[in-house]
Design a protein around this motif. Structure first.
Motif, PDB file in Angstrom:
ATOM      1  N   THR A  57       0.846  -1.191   0.000  1.00 46.87           N
ATOM      2  CA  THR A  57       0.000   0.000   0.000  1.00 46.87           C
ATOM      3  C   THR A  57       0.883   1.243   0.000  1.00 46.87           C
ATOM      4  O   THR A  57       1.797   1.356   0.820  1.00 46.87           O
ATOM      5  CB  THR A  57      -0.896   0.007   1.243  1.00 46.87           C
ATOM      6  OG1 THR A  57      -1.674  -1.183   1.266  1.00 46.87           O
ATOM      7  CG2 THR A  57      -1.823   1.225   1.231  1.00 46.87           C
TER       8      THR A  57
ATOM      9  N   THR B  66       0.359   7.194   2.819  1.00 45.55           N
ATOM     10  CA  THR B  66      -0.695   8.209   2.749  1.00 45.55           C
ATOM     11  C   THR B  66      -0.101   9.588   2.516  1.00 45.55           C
ATOM     12  O   THR B  66      -0.672  10.400   1.784  1.00 45.55           O
ATOM     13  CB  THR B  66      -1.513   8.208   4.051  1.00 45.55           C
ATOM     14  OG1 THR B  66      -2.081   6.915   4.245  1.00 45.55           O
ATOM     15  CG2 THR B  66      -2.637   9.235   3.996  1.00 45.55           C
TER      16      THR B  66
ATOM     17  N   GLN C 181       0.148   4.230   5.401  1.00 42.83           N
ATOM     18  CA  GLN C 181      -1.292   4.097   5.580  1.00 42.83           C
ATOM     19  C   GLN C 181      -1.603   3.427   6.911  1.00 42.83           C
ATOM     20  O   GLN C 181      -1.010   2.421   7.287  1.00 42.83           O
ATOM     21  CB  GLN C 181      -1.892   3.264   4.443  1.00 42.83           C
ATOM     22  CG  GLN C 181      -3.363   2.917   4.615  1.00 42.83           C
ATOM     23  CD  GLN C 181      -4.262   4.143   4.631  1.00 42.83           C
ATOM     24  OE1 GLN C 181      -3.975   5.136   3.980  1.00 42.83           O
ATOM     25  NE2 GLN C 181      -5.364   4.074   5.368  1.00 42.83           N
TER      26      GLN C 181
ATOM     27  N   ALA D  89      -2.615  10.679  -0.104  1.00 38.73           N
ATOM     28  CA  ALA D  89      -3.655   9.742  -0.537  1.00 38.73           C
ATOM     29  C   ALA D  89      -3.559   9.469  -2.036  1.00 38.73           C
ATOM     30  O   ALA D  89      -4.569   9.371  -2.739  1.00 38.73           O
ATOM     31  CB  ALA D  89      -5.043  10.255  -0.166  1.00 38.73           C
TER      32      ALA D  89
ATOM     33  N   ARG E  88      -9.164   8.624   4.231  1.00 39.96           N
ATOM     34  CA  ARG E  88      -7.897   7.915   4.390  1.00 39.96           C
ATOM     35  C   ARG E  88      -7.016   8.609   5.420  1.00 39.96           C
ATOM     36  O   ARG E  88      -6.167   7.974   6.036  1.00 39.96           O
ATOM     37  CB  ARG E  88      -7.155   7.855   3.051  1.00 39.96           C
ATOM     38  CG  ARG E  88      -7.657   6.770   2.112  1.00 39.96           C
ATOM     39  CD  ARG E  88      -6.743   6.581   0.934  1.00 39.96           C
ATOM     40  NE  ARG E  88      -5.389   6.191   1.339  1.00 39.96           N
ATOM     41  CZ  ARG E  88      -4.370   6.098   0.486  1.00 39.96           C
ATOM     42  NH1 ARG E  88      -4.551   6.365  -0.796  1.00 39.96           N
ATOM     43  NH2 ARG E  88      -3.164   5.737   0.927  1.00 39.96           N
TER      44      ARG E  88
ATOM     45  N   THR F  21      -7.594   4.548   9.512  1.00 43.44           N
ATOM     46  CA  THR F  21      -7.351   5.892   8.992  1.00 43.44           C
ATOM     47  C   THR F  21      -5.971   6.369   9.442  1.00 43.44           C
ATOM     48  O   THR F  21      -5.613   6.226  10.608  1.00 43.44           O
ATOM     49  CB  THR F  21      -8.415   6.866   9.535  1.00 43.44           C
ATOM     50  OG1 THR F  21      -9.705   6.405   9.142  1.00 43.44           O
ATOM     51  CG2 THR F  21      -8.201   8.269   8.991  1.00 43.44           C
ATOM     52  N   THR F  22      -5.201   6.914   8.537  1.00 42.95           N
ATOM     53  CA  THR F  22      -3.938   7.532   8.916  1.00 42.95           C
ATOM     54  C   THR F  22      -4.246   8.771   9.752  1.00 42.95           C
ATOM     55  O   THR F  22      -5.121   9.559   9.394  1.00 42.95           O
ATOM     56  CB  THR F  22      -3.138   7.925   7.669  1.00 42.95           C
ATOM     57  OG1 THR F  22      -2.962   6.760   6.854  1.00 42.95           O
ATOM     58  CG2 THR F  22      -1.777   8.495   8.036  1.00 42.95           C
TER      59      THR F  22
END
Length: 236
Positions: free
Chosen positions: A6, A9, A38, A73, A167, A199-200
């Motif tokens: 992933t 973020t 993330q 994001a 996010r 959620t970051t």
């Protein structure tokens, strides 16, 4: 079959922010590099005027940097105009401030539904009710901000920020207007929602004990960033 990792973020590279005031140019942020994965929680500490809130504003796309690259994001914020940034923020970013910033003429339920309605969600009020129940305010749906305590207002603000499933959650001194006991309850709730929704979280705080609850603590001083790594290694 292997899966791609992933992407982070937040990715900042060579970030500078210089603002011009009556006394001339002021360097707010200087050469900031930062990567936040993330789902991570990062506490941001430092003296007043060090650039903490400015960093948050740049990451939220509310302040254009003077130089450097900002990717949040999965989006290059420098490549977007103001309308695109507004749409991106609505879809990906929740913000909680020290002041609750609720709309006084709207009920708690309406306040939480507003960003969902802007996003065209037909289930805006169903989601709003569910999110208010998640923060323990299912019995306050029809109350206006003026009828709620400070702690209840901040819980409504949390519900509004988390309702779209962002996010990234940016929190700027979220307990600054609350007494110690109420602030602790609000922060317990914030960390629980952060964990449940993956959620970051970027939390600006003067409270080092609060910052240590995060996965990492970073310190800003004179516009420069130092990373203290794991939160247990306190940012003294």
């Amino acid at each position: 079959m292997s899966h791609s990792p992933t992407p982070p973020t937040i990715r900042l590279r060579g970030l500078d922010l210089t603002l011009t005031g009556p006394a001339g140019a002021v360097n707010i942020l200087r050469g900031v590099d930062l990567t936040v994965d993330q789902g991570a929680a990062v506490g941001v500490v430092g003296p007043s005027g060090a650039g903490k809130s400015s960093l948050l504003m740049v990451i939220a796309g509310l302040q254009r940097p003077t130089a450097g690259a900002v990717t949040v994001a999965g989006h290059d914020l420098g490549a977007m105009d103001e309308d695109a940034l507004a749409r991106w923020r609505r879809a990906h970013v929740g913000v909680v401030f020290q002041g609750f910033h609720l709309i006084p003429t709207m009920t708690a339920e309406e306040n939480v539904a507003v960003p969902l309605e802007f996003a065209g969600r037909r289930d805006a009020f169903d989601v709003a009710r569910g999110q208010l129940e998640a923060v323990g305010l299912g019995h306050r749906l029809g109350h206006y901000p003026g009828q709620l305590s400070g702690g209840e207002q901040q819980r409504v603000a949390l519900a509004r920020a988390f309702a779209p499933g962002p996010r990234l959650l940016l929190a700027d001194e979220p307990t600054g207007n609350l007494d110690g006991e109420t602030g602790a309850l609000v922060m317990d709730l914030l960390f629980r929602l952060h964990a449940e929704q993956n959620t970051t979280l970027m939390l600006i705080t003067h409270d080092l004990a609060l910052a240590r609850r995060c996965d990492r603590t970073i310190r800003i001083e004179d516009g420069r960033l130092t990373d203290s790594g794991a939160s247990r290694a306190a940012a003294e």
